[in-house]
Design an enzyme around this catalytic site. Structure first.
Site, short mmCIF file in Angstrom:
data_model
loop_
_atom_site.label_atom_id
_atom_site.label_comp_id
_atom_site.label_asym_id
_atom_site.label_seq_id
_atom_site.Cartn_x
_atom_site.Cartn_y
_atom_site.Cartn_z
N LYS A 1 49.16 0.96 -19.93
CA LYS A 1 49.75 2.67 -19.65
C LYS A 1 51.04 2.55 -20.23
CE LYS A 1 50.07 6.42 -16.38
NZ LYS A 1 51.32 6.75 -16.99
N ARG B 1 51.19 18.12 -23.67
CA ARG B 1 50.23 18.05 -22.47
C ARG B 1 50.70 19.40 -21.74
NH1 ARG B 1 49.43 14.14 -17.59
NH2 ARG B 1 51.17 14.96 -16.94
N CYS C 1 72.94 30.07 5.53
CA CYS C 1 73.03 31.22 6.28
C CYS C 1 73.41 31.09 7.66
CB CYS C 1 71.49 31.94 6.19
SG CYS C 1 70.38 31.13 7.30
N ASP D 1 69.00 31.09 -46.42
CA ASP D 1 67.85 32.14 -46.50
C ASP D 1 67.28 32.50 -47.79
OD1 ASP D 1 69.70 34.35 -43.92
OD2 ASP D 1 68.38 32.45 -43.77
C1 9MJ Z 1 48.72 5.95 -21.35
N1 9MJ Z 1 49.59 6.52 -21.01
O1 9MJ Z 1 48.65 4.71 -21.83
C2 9MJ Z 1 45.65 7.70 -20.25
N2 9MJ Z 1 47.16 6.20 -20.79
O2 9MJ Z 1 43.42 8.53 -19.78
C3 9MJ Z 1 46.00 5.56 -21.07
N3 9MJ Z 1 46.78 7.36 -20.33
C4 9MJ Z 1 44.88 8.75 -19.75
N4 9MJ Z 1 45.05 6.19 -20.74
C5 9MJ Z 1 43.02 9.76 -19.01
N5 9MJ Z 1 46.00 4.38 -21.69
C6 9MJ Z 1 44.43 10.53 -18.83
C7 9MJ Z 1 45.33 9.54 -19.12
#
Ligand code: 9MJ
Length: 709
Positions: free
Chosen positions: A129, A150, A433, A48
């Site tokens: 993705k 998010r 119940c 502290d």
């Molecule tokens: C990922 N997870 O790689 C989006 N994402 O675009 C890519 N996610 C995304 N695009 C709009 N390549 C909402 C999420």
């Protein structure tokens, strides 16, 4: 700090700078020892003192305060959690496709919406993705000022101090728009994940189940010093609020982000339609094992940003993008038993308890069994699934999971079925119940008829009531609600009881303050959190009521349509299922169908439920909602009817545009119509509008009115 340390007032600028650097290192070292190694090296008092000295010097020399100053960290208060951040533009999730036909349908849907023929050129980007967690980075005048997870898409957690420790995230940008929100994914590579788990194990700490959990656990550390030791990566794939466009195309914008200093995915390709998209999907899937990080599919996005803009959004997902997921991962294990859970609407949900098995890096010991038909090997229309094989306790079953969803059971190995295994008999009474559980015609689910007397339903309703999108009362989560429900001295049995808790007699309250794990301070904090929620926005209240088929998006729609609790409550009370003006007006809300409308009206006409709602609302101050869409547009609040042929856009697009601007789009002309937009070939509607003296515009005049001309 020892007594011979110079008073802060006497420090020169250079001395202050040097001492801040020493303090920062000492505090970071103490943080790591305390939080990460669980082996404090200095006493709390000494810690502290370091923090106080750091703060005192910063107060005298604010210009020396570093962006990563220990005083911006929350490491010293690990229980407090992160501050919330409201996103300037919603962070959306993506709709999913699994089969190639769904990708073709995605393309066809976009063409229909935009009014493009099958041969009109239309470009898409296709990119891996990444399976991590999304993050929004806000830059003002080139400086990173905020990083937020998010969360639910509207509100995330402020993880700025942590994001600053990630090497891939630039702290400063040159030549960036004055306001730029960069969105992308935080993830951990396979190699870094393996090394982290080895370190965790050596230190006697828990191992992470997979790289995504490790990335999430590392980013959501309350102490940024820990995040700093975790090898996280960030790849940019999109943006939120902007003061100037990045480019005209998705590909151009990604290149611009790359030029600004962000990592972008080198496997992003431009495709001229579903054939090329599927070919790139196949390439990415083949290379998946050697990428070095987890991906769970391929994302396709419309390349032309003007078209993205026209396509806009459905409730929670963009119309212009879709995630094409890889097939789910599978594993075989034994079904130990079947348990029945009773949900807030009384649904009896069968859950498979499994011998734990690893599916795609995650240990799975539960799977959903959906409903009794699913267990019996048929779908809701009576057709066989799994070739008609039923599921029995003791069976070997194949489990699969795709992304984040609850694991499911795909198949049964009949050759391993134990002798004497019997078909599962679904209960006809509620296990909680004892009330009869019935299945209504056309419903695949059996429901407990106990209503408010069923403790499982009551507890689940309360949990829903205090959940994040509903009342979200700090310190009153699922666990506490269960405790209060079962408590006979200070019970909470229905939502209204939450708001009378404080007003109960002093002796009872003293019991709460003395209860183990509660103390006077946490009880007072709880009362303050409850008080803060006495004032509640209308959409949250509607959602919190927990009426079947009314989710957060629908609650928001209803709130923006009725605007006040009184208007909403009056309409629901006066409506009759299937007929009358209130019923028609409820159904005229875009997004409200027969099923939801029936559920709403039935709830308000069910005496016990209605009484419980009234008891609750008596304690609340409900905030009015604002109308749908932009309030300041020239058509906000107006009822518009489109008729005849539109030449510049499809009917679907015209309707979506008008609604986004706050207008209500109706299918027929009535005294309530404010505007008729008539294209060539307009017939009876134009005539009726003329008779009623309703203003009529052609398509160009309409576009000029809404600023698109
Ligand atoms: C990922 N997870 O790689 C989006 N994402 O675009 C890519 N996610 C995304 N695009 C709009 N390549 C909402 C999420």
């Amino acid at each position: 700090m020892t007594a011979d340390v110079k008073p802060v007032d006497e420090l020169s600028m250079d001395e202050a700078r040097a001492e801040l650097a020493r303090l920062e290192a000492a505090i970071a070292r103490a943080d790591t020892a305390y939080h990460q190694n669980d082996a404090p090296e200095i006493s709390d008092a000494a810690y502290d003192a370091l923090k106080r000295r750091n703060a005192a010097i910063e107060a005298r020399f604010p210009e020396l305060m570093r962006a990563d100053s220990p005083s911006t960290r929350v490491g010293a208060a690990p229980a407090e959690g992160f501050a919330k951040v409201r996103h300037a533009r919603r962070m959306l999730s993506l709709g999913n496709a699994f089969a190639p036909e769904e990708v073709a349908e995605f393309d066809a849907r976009i063409r229909r919406y935009l009014g493009l023929g099958p041969d009109a050129p239309l470009l898409y980007t296709a990119e891996p993705k990444i399976d991590g967690l999304s993050l929004s980075l806000r830059y003002e005048d080139g400086a990173l000022v905020q990083a937020a997870t998010r969360g639910d898409g509207e509100t995330g957690e402020n993880v700025t101090a942590n994001a600053r420790t990630i090497a891939d995230i630039p702290q400063h940008l040159t030549d960036a728009p004055a306001l730029l929100e960069v969105r992308g994914e935080v993830y951990m590579s396979h190699a870094d994940f393996a090394a982290l788990n080895a370190r965790q194990e050596a230190a006697g700490d828990k191992r992470f189940a997979n790289p995504r959990n490790a990335a999430a656990g590392s980013l959501r550390q309350l102490d940024p010093a820990i995040t700093a030791t975790r090898p996280l990566n960030f790849v940019a794939y999109g943006w939120g609020a902007l003061s100037a466009p990045l480019a005209d195309t998705q590909m151009g914008a990604i290149k611009r982000l790359h030029a600004l200093g962000f990592s972008t995915n080198p496997l992003t390709r431009l495709c001229d339609g579903p054939d090329q998209m599927l070919a790139h999907y196949a390439t990415i899937e083949q290379g998946r094992a050697t990428l070095g990080y987890d991906i769970d599919g391929v994302v396709y996005k419309i390349d032309d940003l003007a078209l993205q803009d026209r396509l806009g959004f459905r409730a929670t997902t963009p119309r212009w993008a879709i995630a094409h997921k890889f097939p789910a991962e599978l594993a075989w294990t034994r079904l130990e038993r079947i348990e029945i859970q009773v949900g807030r609407t009384g649904a009896l949900s069968p859950v498979a308890r499994l011998s734990p098995v690893t599916v795609g890096g995650v240990v799975v010991s539960n799977a959903t069994l959906h409903n009794e038909d699913y267990i019996a090997g048929r779908d809701s229309t009576g057709n066989p699934i799994r070739d008609g094989k039923d599921i029995r306790v003791g069976d070997w079953v194949q489990v699969y999971r795709a992304g984040d969803v609850i694991p499911k059971i795909a198949d049964v190995d009949l050759s391993k079925r134990p002798d004497g295994a019997r078909p599962y008999r679904f209960p006809t009474h509620c296990p909680e119940c004892g009330s009869e559980a019935i299945r209504e015609e056309g419903d695949s689910v059996r429901r407990c008829t106990g209503g408010m007397i069923c403790p499982a339903q009551a507890v689940e309703r309360l949990k829903h009531f205090v959940s994040r999108g509903a009342f979200d009362i700090e310190g009153l989560g699922a666990k506490q609600v269960e405790m209060f429900y079962r408590d006979d001295t200070l019970p909470i049995r229905e939502p209204a009881d939450i708001f009378t808790l404080r007003a109960r007699d002093a002796a009872t309250l003293a019991k709460l303050k003395n209860r183990e794990g509660w103390g006077a301070k946490s009880a007072d904090n709880l009362f303050a959190a409850i008080e803060a929620r006495r004032t509640i926005p209308l959409d949250r209240l509607i959602y919190a009521l927990g009426i079947r088929h009314v989710g957060e998006v629908s609650a928001d729609l209803l709130a923006r349509n009725y605007l006040t609790w009184t208007a909403f409550e009056t309409a629901m009370t006066q409506a009759t299922v299937g007929q009358g003006p209130e019923w028609d007006s409820l159904l005229s809300i875009d997004g409200v169908g027969q099923v939801m409308a029936t559920s709403l009206v039935t709830a308000f006409h069910q005496p016990a439920e209605r009484a419980s709602i009234d008891r609750l609302v008596a304690h609340l101050n409900v905030q009015d909602a604002t109308p749908r869409g932009q309030v300041d547009s020239p058509v906000a609040g107006k009822t518009v009817v489109f008729t005849g042929t539109l030449e510049k856009m499809t009917r679907a697009e015209a309707k979506a545009r008008a609604e986004a601007l706050g207008a209500k789009v109706a299918g027929s002309v009535s005294a309530k119509t404010d505007l008729l937009v008539a294209g060539p070939g307009a017939g009876s509607k134009a005539k009726k509008a003329a008779e009623l003296g309703i203003e009529t515009l052609d398509e160009d005049a309409w576009l000029a009115l809404i600023g698109d001309g």
